[in-house]
Design an enzyme around this catalytic site. Structure first.
Site, PDB file in Angstrom:
ATOM      1  N   TYR A 150       0.836  -1.209   0.000  1.00  0.00           N
ATOM      2  CA  TYR A 150       0.000   0.000   0.000  1.00  0.00           C
ATOM      3  C   TYR A 150       0.866   1.251   0.000  1.00  0.00           C
ATOM      4  CZ  TYR A 150      -3.764   3.187   1.468  1.00  0.00           C
ATOM      5  OH  TYR A 150      -4.683   4.212   1.551  1.00  0.00           O
ATOM      6  N   GLY A 153       3.151   1.433  -3.066  1.00  0.00           N
ATOM      7  CA  GLY A 153       2.288   1.587  -4.248  1.00  0.00           C
ATOM      8  C   GLY A 153       1.820   3.023  -4.368  1.00  0.00           C
ATOM      9  N   THR A 213      -1.699   3.755  23.292  1.00  0.00           N
ATOM     10  CA  THR A 213      -1.165   5.127  23.381  1.00  0.00           C
ATOM     11  C   THR A 213      -0.813   5.673  21.996  1.00  0.00           C
ATOM     12  OG1 THR A 213       1.058   4.280  23.736  1.00  0.00           O
ATOM     13  CG2 THR A 213      -0.221   4.827  25.707  1.00  0.00           C
ATOM     14  N   ASP A 278       3.096  -0.621  12.605  1.00  0.00           N
ATOM     15  CA  ASP A 278       1.955   0.248  12.938  1.00  0.00           C
ATOM     16  C   ASP A 278       2.496   1.615  13.388  1.00  0.00           C
ATOM     17  OD1 ASP A 278      -1.163  -0.431  13.662  1.00  0.00           O
ATOM     18  OD2 ASP A 278      -0.390   1.192  14.902  1.00  0.00           O
TER      19      ASP A 278
HETATM   20  P1  NAD Z   1     -12.691   1.804   0.029  1.00  0.00           P
HETATM   21  O1  NAD Z   1     -12.047   0.456   0.107  1.00  0.00           O
HETATM   22  O2  NAD Z   1     -14.041   1.973   0.623  1.00  0.00           O
HETATM   23  O3  NAD Z   1     -12.771   2.295  -1.484  1.00  0.00           O
HETATM   24  C1  NAD Z   1     -11.876   1.890  -2.486  1.00  0.00           C
HETATM   25  C2  NAD Z   1     -12.696   1.541  -3.727  1.00  0.00           C
HETATM   26  O4  NAD Z   1     -11.816   1.169  -4.786  1.00  0.00           O
HETATM   27  C3  NAD Z   1     -13.630   0.351  -3.492  1.00  0.00           C
HETATM   28  O5  NAD Z   1     -14.924   0.664  -3.953  1.00  0.00           O
HETATM   29  C4  NAD Z   1     -12.988  -0.761  -4.314  1.00  0.00           C
HETATM   30  O6  NAD Z   1     -13.930  -1.718  -4.761  1.00  0.00           O
HETATM   31  C5  NAD Z   1     -12.335   0.006  -5.432  1.00  0.00           C
HETATM   32  N1  NAD Z   1     -11.218  -0.687  -6.060  1.00  0.00           N
HETATM   33  C6  NAD Z   1     -10.189  -1.341  -5.465  1.00  0.00           C
HETATM   34  N2  NAD Z   1      -9.362  -1.842  -6.391  1.00  0.00           N
HETATM   35  C7  NAD Z   1      -9.872  -1.492  -7.603  1.00  0.00           C
HETATM   36  C8  NAD Z   1      -9.469  -1.728  -8.937  1.00  0.00           C
HETATM   37  N3  NAD Z   1      -8.361  -2.421  -9.222  1.00  0.00           N
HETATM   38  N4  NAD Z   1     -10.237  -1.248  -9.941  1.00  0.00           N
HETATM   39  C9  NAD Z   1     -11.374  -0.541  -9.674  1.00  0.00           C
HETATM   40  N5  NAD Z   1     -11.808  -0.293  -8.428  1.00  0.00           N
HETATM   41  C10 NAD Z   1     -11.054  -0.765  -7.402  1.00  0.00           C
HETATM   42  O7  NAD Z   1     -11.669   2.851   0.667  1.00  0.00           O
HETATM   43  P2  NAD Z   1     -11.811   4.416   0.922  1.00  0.00           P
HETATM   44  O8  NAD Z   1     -11.564   4.636   2.350  1.00  0.00           O
HETATM   45  O9  NAD Z   1     -13.013   4.959   0.296  1.00  0.00           O
HETATM   46  O10 NAD Z   1     -10.526   4.949   0.139  1.00  0.00           O
HETATM   47  C11 NAD Z   1     -10.617   5.588  -1.119  1.00  0.00           C
HETATM   48  C12 NAD Z   1      -9.249   6.099  -1.518  1.00  0.00           C
HETATM   49  O11 NAD Z   1      -8.783   7.045  -0.559  1.00  0.00           O
HETATM   50  C13 NAD Z   1      -8.189   5.011  -1.612  1.00  0.00           C
HETATM   51  O12 NAD Z   1      -7.350   5.270  -2.718  1.00  0.00           O
HETATM   52  C14 NAD Z   1      -7.411   5.168  -0.336  1.00  0.00           C
HETATM   53  O13 NAD Z   1      -6.084   4.742  -0.470  1.00  0.00           O
HETATM   54  C15 NAD Z   1      -7.519   6.669  -0.086  1.00  0.00           C
HETATM   55  N6  NAD Z   1      -7.368   6.976   1.343  1.00  0.00           N
HETATM   56  C16 NAD Z   1      -8.377   6.735   2.241  1.00  0.00           C
HETATM   57  C17 NAD Z   1      -8.190   7.024   3.593  1.00  0.00           C
HETATM   58  C18 NAD Z   1      -9.264   6.812   4.618  1.00  0.00           C
HETATM   59  O14 NAD Z   1      -9.023   7.078   5.805  1.00  0.00           O
HETATM   60  N7  NAD Z   1     -10.462   6.378   4.275  1.00  0.00           N
HETATM   61  C19 NAD Z   1      -6.967   7.534   4.026  1.00  0.00           C
HETATM   62  C20 NAD Z   1      -5.952   7.735   3.093  1.00  0.00           C
HETATM   63  C21 NAD Z   1      -6.164   7.465   1.747  1.00  0.00           C
HETATM   64  N1  UDP Z   2      -6.489  -0.396  15.930  1.00  0.00           N
HETATM   65  C1  UDP Z   2      -6.903  -0.871  17.164  1.00  0.00           C
HETATM   66  N2  UDP Z   2      -7.949  -1.732  17.203  1.00  0.00           N
HETATM   67  C2  UDP Z   2      -8.628  -2.116  16.099  1.00  0.00           C
HETATM   68  C3  UDP Z   2      -8.220  -1.605  14.841  1.00  0.00           C
HETATM   69  C4  UDP Z   2      -7.132  -0.762  14.791  1.00  0.00           C
HETATM   70  O1  UDP Z   2      -6.330  -0.531  18.217  1.00  0.00           O
HETATM   71  O2  UDP Z   2      -9.599  -2.898  16.222  1.00  0.00           O
HETATM   72  C5  UDP Z   2      -5.358   0.569  15.886  1.00  0.00           C
HETATM   73  C6  UDP Z   2      -4.279   0.248  14.868  1.00  0.00           C
HETATM   74  O3  UDP Z   2      -3.321  -0.636  15.413  1.00  0.00           O
HETATM   75  C7  UDP Z   2      -3.708   1.624  14.587  1.00  0.00           C
HETATM   76  C8  UDP Z   2      -4.911   2.555  14.743  1.00  0.00           C
HETATM   77  O4  UDP Z   2      -5.880   1.819  15.486  1.00  0.00           O
HETATM   78  O5  UDP Z   2      -2.749   1.966  15.550  1.00  0.00           O
HETATM   79  C9  UDP Z   2      -5.519   2.976  13.417  1.00  0.00           C
HETATM   80  O6  UDP Z   2      -5.736   1.821  12.637  1.00  0.00           O
HETATM   81  P1  UDP Z   2      -6.461   1.839  11.218  1.00  0.00           P
HETATM   82  O7  UDP Z   2      -6.321   0.470  10.635  1.00  0.00           O
HETATM   83  O8  UDP Z   2      -7.818   2.408  11.345  1.00  0.00           O
HETATM   84  O9  UDP Z   2      -5.652   2.896  10.353  1.00  0.00           O
HETATM   85  P2  UDP Z   2      -4.089   3.105  10.030  1.00  0.00           P
HETATM   86  O10 UDP Z   2      -3.237   2.231  10.894  1.00  0.00           O
HETATM   87  O11 UDP Z   2      -3.981   2.772   8.599  1.00  0.00           O
HETATM   88  O12 UDP Z   2      -3.899   4.533  10.354  1.00  0.00           O
END
Ligand code: NAD
Ligand code: UDP
Ligand code: UDP
Length: 321
Positions: A150, A153, A213, A278
């Site tokens: 991720y 990528g 924490t 993490d």
């Molecule tokens: P999500 O998993 O709900 O949405 C991602 C969507 O992309 C899904 O509908 C999935 O089916 C589609 N998808 C995955 N692979 C695909 C492919 N190869 N071709 C076509 N569609 C595909 O996640 P989200 O939280 O809505 O995230 C949306 C975007 O925002 C992502 O790129 C994610 O990396 C970015 N993002 C989200 C967060 C967050 O906190 N939600 C934080 C940082 C970045």
């Molecule tokens: N986390 C947790 N319990 C859960 C899921 C996640 O304590 O059931 C923690 C995880 O280890 C991380 C934080 O919550 O420290 C945020 O996790 P999330 O997967 O939501 O997002 P990211 O790590 O990608 O910021």
């Protein structure tokens, strides 16, 4: 290709996902023609069902790792699984989605002369050694770990965006999204907000990984969408990368206690092992977004959690989460 319609034609990849479905709604409300492309890997039909009757909305089931030939004016590239559980399920496909998906969407933008926005992530900073994280920080990322498919990528996608900008003069926008939450998060995606809410609604144990924490800063979805749209439309042609998130920082212990209190749940807190790599802390420096986009988040955590809890309560009651 020119088009007789005056409506802006906007492609949203990943449009059936959590953020994508809210973005499609917003763009329709703004009067755009919206083409939503998704392969339903983590997104669902339910997220966009209410839009299917709208004549300005069109859905195409398609995987962005394959070329896509359509005519559009703007592209929001969101396709990519976003939660660790989902992106680690098929890590090779995750990297392909970020990298090949970016190449195809950039190729499409180049041919159609569309503006293109990349949904990048705070994960490009890895486990940050600088706190809070400004856009100028290059990050601290493990290239060979479980999160790398991720993180790397998304980093490579940013590289491609800036190379298409320099080499082909594309109008690019890169936003680095920090943890965002709200209705339509996937109930089983393992992210902390959805996990805690579902556990608390079921009076199950709340699983804190590690000692609780570690910190995150949570942005409500409507704030995030506003920032994305402002970035796409910014008059200065600002490319970014630009951080979008809520700078108010909480520990996971504080989040668990807040969720339990808001729901009035009988859940107990239990501790589970911390996943590898993490990040210990995360908070966006949003000075650029504030100064350049005139944006700052307006929804406080308790307010946003209340809406999100209502969504999950209804989802669990429906018996079809
Ligand atoms: P999500 O998993 O709900 O949405 C991602 C969507 O992309 C899904 O509908 C999935 O089916 C589609 N998808 C995955 N692979 C695909 C492919 N190869 N071709 C076509 N569609 C595909 O996640 P989200 O939280 O809505 O995230 C949306 C975007 O925002 C992502 O790129 C994610 O990396 C970015 N993002 C989200 C967060 C967050 O906190 N939600 C934080 C940082 C970045
Ligand atoms: N986390 C947790 N319990 C859960 C899921 C996640 O304590 O059931 C923690 C995880 O280890 C991380 C934080 O919550 O420290 C945020 O996790 P999330 O997967 O939501 O997002 P990211 O790590 O990608 O910021
Ligand atoms: N592409 C696409 N839709 C288009 C134009 C291009 O999916 O409308 C894909 C195409 O398959 C190519 C990629 O985008 O592999 C990159 O296109 P670009 O023109 O930059 O590179 P080239 O075709 O020269 O490899």
């Amino acid at each position: 290709m020119q088009h007789y319609s005056l409506k802006k034609r906007v492609l949203v990849t990943g449009g059936a996902g959590f953020l994508g479905s809210h973005l499609c709604e917003r763009l329709l409300a703004d009067g755009c023609d919206v083409l939503c492309v998704d392969n339903f890997f983590t997104g669902t039909r339910r997220n966009i069902e209410h839009l299917l009757g709208n004549r300005s909305f069109e859905f195409v089931r398609h995987d962005v790792t394959f070329p896509l030939y359509v005519e559009v004016d703007e592209i929001y590239n969101l396709a990519c699984p976003a939660s660790p559980v989902h992106y680690q399920f098929d890590p090779v496909q995750t990297t392909k989605t970020s990298v090949m998906g970016a190449i195809n969407m950039l190729g499409l933008a180049k041919r159609t002369k569309a503006k293109i926005l990349q949904a990048s992530t705070s994960e490009v900073y890895g486990d940050p050694a600088v706190h809070p994280q400004p856009e100028s920080y290059w990050g601290n990322v493990n290239p060979i770990g479980q999160r790398s498919c991720y993180d790397e990528g998304k980093r490579c996608a940013e590289t491609l965006f800036f190379d298409y900008y320099r080499q082909h003069k594309l109008a690019i926008r890169v936003v680095r999204i920090f943890n965002t939450y709200g209705p339509r998060m996937h109930p089983k995606d393992g992210r902390v907000v959805s996990n805690f809410i579902v556990q608390a609604l079921n009076n199950d144990d709340i699983t804190i990984y590690g000692d609780g924490t570690q910190t995150r800063s949570f942005c409500y979805v409507s704030d995030l969408i506003e920032a994305m749209v402002r970035m796409m439309n910014n008059a200065d042609n600002l490319s970014g990368p630009i951080n979008i998130g809520n700078p108010t920082e909480f520990t996971m212990l504080q989040l668990a206690e807040t969720v339990i209190r808001l729901i009035g749940s009988k859940s107990k807190i239990v501790h589970k092992p911390l996943p590898s790599d993490d990040p210990k802390q995360r908070r966006p420096d949003i000075q650029q977004a504030t100064e350049r986009l005139g944006w700052q988040p307006s929804i406080a955590l308790e307010h946003g959690l209340t809406h999100t809890i209502e969504y999950f309560r209804a989802l669990l009651r429906s018996g079809n989460p």
